[in-house]
Design an enzyme around this catalytic site. Sequence first.
Site, short mmCIF file in Angstrom:
data_model
loop_
_atom_site.label_atom_id
_atom_site.label_comp_id
_atom_site.label_asym_id
_atom_site.label_seq_id
_atom_site.Cartn_x
_atom_site.Cartn_y
_atom_site.Cartn_z
N ASP A 165 0.87 -1.17 0.00
CA ASP A 165 0.00 0.00 0.00
C ASP A 165 0.91 1.23 0.00
OD1 ASP A 165 -1.67 2.20 0.94
OD2 ASP A 165 -3.11 0.68 1.58
N ILE A 166 0.68 2.17 -0.91
CA ILE A 166 1.56 3.34 -1.00
C ILE A 166 1.22 4.41 0.04
CG2 ILE A 166 2.21 2.99 -3.41
CD1 ILE A 166 0.24 5.34 -4.06
N GLU B 59 -13.15 2.56 -0.56
CA GLU B 59 -12.32 3.54 -1.27
C GLU B 59 -12.02 3.18 -2.72
OE1 GLU B 59 -9.75 0.70 1.07
OE2 GLU B 59 -11.56 1.82 1.48
N HIS C 46 -10.34 -5.91 -2.17
CA HIS C 46 -8.96 -5.88 -1.70
C HIS C 46 -8.90 -6.16 -0.21
CE1 HIS C 46 -10.48 -1.73 -1.54
NE2 HIS C 46 -9.59 -1.47 -0.60
N HIS D 40 -6.57 -5.82 3.12
CA HIS D 40 -5.45 -5.12 3.74
C HIS D 40 -4.80 -6.07 4.73
CE1 HIS D 40 -6.46 -0.88 2.58
NE2 HIS D 40 -7.70 -1.37 2.55
#
Length: 130
Positions: free
Chosen positions: A29-30, A88, A93, A95
């Site tokens: 994750d950026i 978002e 996805h 995390h």
Amino acid sequence: MASIFTKIIKGEIPSYKIAEDEKHFAFLDINPNAKGHTLVVPKKEVNKIFDLDQQDYIELMNFSYRIAKAIEKTIPCKRVGMSVVGLEVPHVHVHLVPLNSMEDIQFIKKESITKDEFVVVAEKIASNFK
């Protein structure tokens, strides 16, 4: 229109890739909660996790498990937490976040990591992926 994750999977947007197989893609994750915060996505673009068919859901969880084990071997932490929110980006996805406190999973405090650190962390987690 393709989601940002589909563009990452296709290589249209750069990422710090950890691993991939035929159906899944994992990358850092950026905007991480903690160093090693990884996103695991199915390559098939589906908006909500429970819209995945049961087999795809199970395979996503199995791939996520393997990524979490690699994170545990790489990043000093008390445990690896998992969160699936999905508001978002309209693409399923997972995390995976290295945790040392409850704050690490709350998506409030973000870790500042340099580009070089991202590269090193991605390579280290990838090397522990089996």
